[in-house]
Write a protein that holds these residues in place. Structure first.
Motif, mmCIF file in Angstrom:
data_model
loop_
_atom_site.group_PDB
_atom_site.id
_atom_site.type_symbol
_atom_site.label_atom_id
_atom_site.label_comp_id
_atom_site.label_asym_id
_atom_site.label_seq_id
_atom_site.Cartn_x
_atom_site.Cartn_y
_atom_site.Cartn_z
ATOM 1 N N LEU A 70 41.306 49.915 30.886
ATOM 2 C CA LEU A 70 42.609 49.752 30.247
ATOM 3 C C LEU A 70 42.439 49.964 28.753
ATOM 4 O O LEU A 70 41.834 49.144 28.060
ATOM 5 N N GLY A 71 42.930 51.092 28.271
ATOM 6 C CA GLY A 71 42.915 51.387 26.840
ATOM 7 C C GLY A 71 44.185 50.846 26.227
ATOM 8 O O GLY A 71 45.283 51.246 26.616
ATOM 9 N N THR A 72 44.050 49.927 25.280
ATOM 10 C CA THR A 72 45.207 49.163 24.797
ATOM 11 C C THR A 72 45.753 49.631 23.448
ATOM 12 O O THR A 72 46.429 48.881 22.767
ATOM 13 N N HIS A 75 43.801 48.998 18.814
ATOM 14 C CA HIS A 75 42.947 47.807 18.836
ATOM 15 C C HIS A 75 42.823 47.273 20.262
ATOM 16 O O HIS A 75 43.742 47.417 21.058
ATOM 17 N N GLN A 76 41.700 46.644 20.530
ATOM 18 C CA GLN A 76 41.534 45.967 21.818
ATOM 19 C C GLN A 76 42.449 44.751 21.825
ATOM 20 O O GLN A 76 42.355 43.877 20.955
ATOM 21 N N THR A 77 43.347 44.713 22.794
ATOM 22 C CA THR A 77 44.288 43.610 22.943
ATOM 23 C C THR A 77 44.346 43.274 24.423
ATOM 24 O O THR A 77 44.639 44.154 25.238
ATOM 25 N N PHE A 78 44.073 42.054 24.768
ATOM 26 C CA PHE A 78 44.070 41.690 26.177
ATOM 27 C C PHE A 78 45.492 41.522 26.692
ATOM 28 O O PHE A 78 46.334 40.943 26.016
ATOM 29 N N PRO A 79 45.748 42.028 27.904
ATOM 30 C CA PRO A 79 47.072 41.855 28.513
ATOM 31 C C PRO A 79 47.237 40.413 28.982
ATOM 32 O O PRO A 79 46.319 39.604 28.884
ATOM 33 N N SER A 80 48.388 40.134 29.535
ATOM 34 C CA SER A 80 48.666 38.778 30.020
ATOM 35 C C SER A 80 47.648 38.363 31.084
ATOM 36 O O SER A 80 47.092 39.197 31.798
ATOM 37 N N GLY A 91 39.859 43.145 43.837
ATOM 38 C CA GLY A 91 38.444 43.501 43.934
ATOM 39 C C GLY A 91 38.059 44.688 43.074
ATOM 40 O O GLY A 91 36.941 45.181 43.139
ATOM 41 N N VAL A 92 38.988 45.138 42.253
ATOM 42 C CA VAL A 92 38.748 46.277 41.364
ATOM 43 C C VAL A 92 38.271 45.737 40.020
ATOM 44 O O VAL A 92 38.822 44.776 39.497
ATOM 45 N N GLY A 93 37.246 46.373 39.458
ATOM 46 C CA GLY A 93 36.782 45.980 38.137
ATOM 47 C C GLY A 93 37.795 46.371 37.080
ATOM 48 O O GLY A 93 38.426 47.426 37.176
ATOM 49 N N LEU A 94 37.972 45.535 36.081
ATOM 50 C CA LEU A 94 38.893 45.808 34.985
ATOM 51 C C LEU A 94 38.160 45.638 33.671
ATOM 52 O O LEU A 94 37.583 44.575 33.410
ATOM 53 N N GLU A 95 38.160 46.678 32.865
ATOM 54 C CA GLU A 95 37.573 46.637 31.528
ATOM 55 C C GLU A 95 38.675 46.917 30.526
ATOM 56 O O GLU A 95 39.378 47.929 30.631
ATOM 57 N N VAL A 96 38.839 46.023 29.567
ATOM 58 C CA VAL A 96 39.875 46.157 28.549
ATOM 59 C C VAL A 96 39.206 46.536 27.238
ATOM 60 O O VAL A 96 38.260 45.879 26.808
ATOM 61 N N MET A 97 39.704 47.605 26.619
ATOM 62 C CA MET A 97 39.120 48.076 25.361
ATOM 63 C C MET A 97 40.161 48.882 24.603
ATOM 64 O O MET A 97 41.220 49.194 25.154
ATOM 65 N N ASP A 98 39.868 49.214 23.336
ATOM 66 C CA ASP A 98 40.799 50.084 22.617
ATOM 67 C C ASP A 98 40.791 51.453 23.296
ATOM 68 O O ASP A 98 39.877 51.790 24.047
ATOM 69 N N THR A 99 41.828 52.241 23.063
ATOM 70 C CA THR A 99 41.991 53.499 23.782
ATOM 71 C C THR A 99 40.886 54.502 23.475
ATOM 72 O O THR A 99 40.433 55.221 24.370
ATOM 73 N N VAL A 117 39.643 54.961 36.961
ATOM 74 C CA VAL A 117 40.997 55.234 36.498
ATOM 75 C C VAL A 117 41.074 54.749 35.065
ATOM 76 O O VAL A 117 40.754 53.592 34.788
ATOM 77 N N ALA A 118 41.470 55.638 34.173
ATOM 78 C CA ALA A 118 41.740 55.240 32.798
ATOM 79 C C ALA A 118 43.242 55.074 32.659
ATOM 80 O O ALA A 118 43.999 56.020 32.850
ATOM 81 N N ALA A 119 43.661 53.851 32.394
ATOM 82 C CA ALA A 119 45.056 53.521 32.131
ATOM 83 C C ALA A 119 45.176 53.427 30.614
ATOM 84 O O ALA A 119 44.759 52.447 30.013
ATOM 85 N N LEU A 120 45.685 54.487 30.006
ATOM 86 C CA LEU A 120 45.628 54.630 28.548
ATOM 87 C C LEU A 120 47.000 54.428 27.928
ATOM 88 O O LEU A 120 47.938 55.191 28.183
ATOM 89 N N ILE A 121 47.111 53.403 27.131
ATOM 90 C CA ILE A 121 48.371 53.072 26.474
ATOM 91 C C ILE A 121 48.416 53.761 25.120
ATOM 92 O O ILE A 121 47.504 53.599 24.303
ATOM 93 N N ILE A 122 49.456 54.535 24.903
ATOM 94 C CA ILE A 122 49.737 55.113 23.601
ATOM 95 C C ILE A 122 50.901 54.314 23.050
ATOM 96 O O ILE A 122 52.028 54.413 23.527
ATOM 97 N N ASP A 123 50.629 53.498 22.061
ATOM 98 C CA ASP A 123 51.639 52.613 21.492
ATOM 99 C C ASP A 123 52.661 53.432 20.718
ATOM 100 O O ASP A 123 52.353 54.010 19.685
ATOM 101 N N GLN A 124 53.866 53.491 21.246
ATOM 102 C CA GLN A 124 54.936 54.297 20.631
ATOM 103 C C GLN A 124 55.473 53.689 19.351
ATOM 104 O O GLN A 124 56.128 54.357 18.571
ATOM 105 N N GLY A 125 55.161 52.427 19.110
ATOM 106 C CA GLY A 125 55.679 51.740 17.921
ATOM 107 C C GLY A 125 54.839 51.962 16.684
ATOM 108 O O GLY A 125 55.146 51.458 15.619
ATOM 109 N N ARG A 126 53.755 52.703 16.775
ATOM 110 C CA ARG A 126 52.861 52.883 15.617
ATOM 111 C C ARG A 126 52.956 54.266 15.060
ATOM 112 O O ARG A 126 53.291 55.192 15.640
#
Length: 126
Positions: A70-72, A75-80, A91-99, A117-126
């Motif tokens: 999970l690319g956040t 900056h690395q920001t943990f989800p809820s 049972g899936v591994g989850l790694e949280v890091m900056d994009t 799977v790379a779940a990559l967040i592009i922050d539209q507010g920046r």
């Protein structure tokens, strides 16, 4: 940041990342997306990690990953906690890091033949 990994197996390689943009196979994307070695989902969910919901990860689970990166954003920001637990309970591994880190890690895991799977967040507010 420009990346190069010419020996990677798979259809979708991340070639570069800069704030607000990811380059995959010479195409630039400026929205959050999902990428696996064989699948690219360009219309994926949240515009920020704060907006990420458990329902956004239904598409992730359909891709049958062994690990989710999970690319956040910048900056690395943990989800809820709820979101993190819902992913880990499958049972899936989850790694949280900056994009940027998620992009580099994706290329390494892809080259090793992992079901990533790379779940990559592009922050539209920046």
């Amino acid at each position: 940041m420009k990346m190069s990994l010419d020996g990677a197996e798979g259809t979708y390689r991340i070639q570069g990342y800069a704030d607000g943009e990811i380059r995959i196979n010479d195409v630039r994307y400026n929205r959050s997306l999902l990428v696996t070695p064989d699948t690219l989902v360009t219309e994926w969910g949240p515009a920020s990690v704060e907006a990420a919901r458990t329902s956004d990860f239904a598409a992730v689970h359909e891709l049958d990953p062994e690990v989710v990166l999970l690319g956040t954003g910048v900056h690395q920001t943990f989800p809820s906690r709820e979101l993190m637990l819902s992913v880990m309970e499958t049972g899936v591994g989850l790694e949280v890091m900056d994009t940027a880190s998620a992009c580099r890690t994706y290329n390494v895991l892809m080259s090793e033949g992992r079901r990533v799977v790379a779940a990559l967040i592009i922050d539209q507010g920046r």
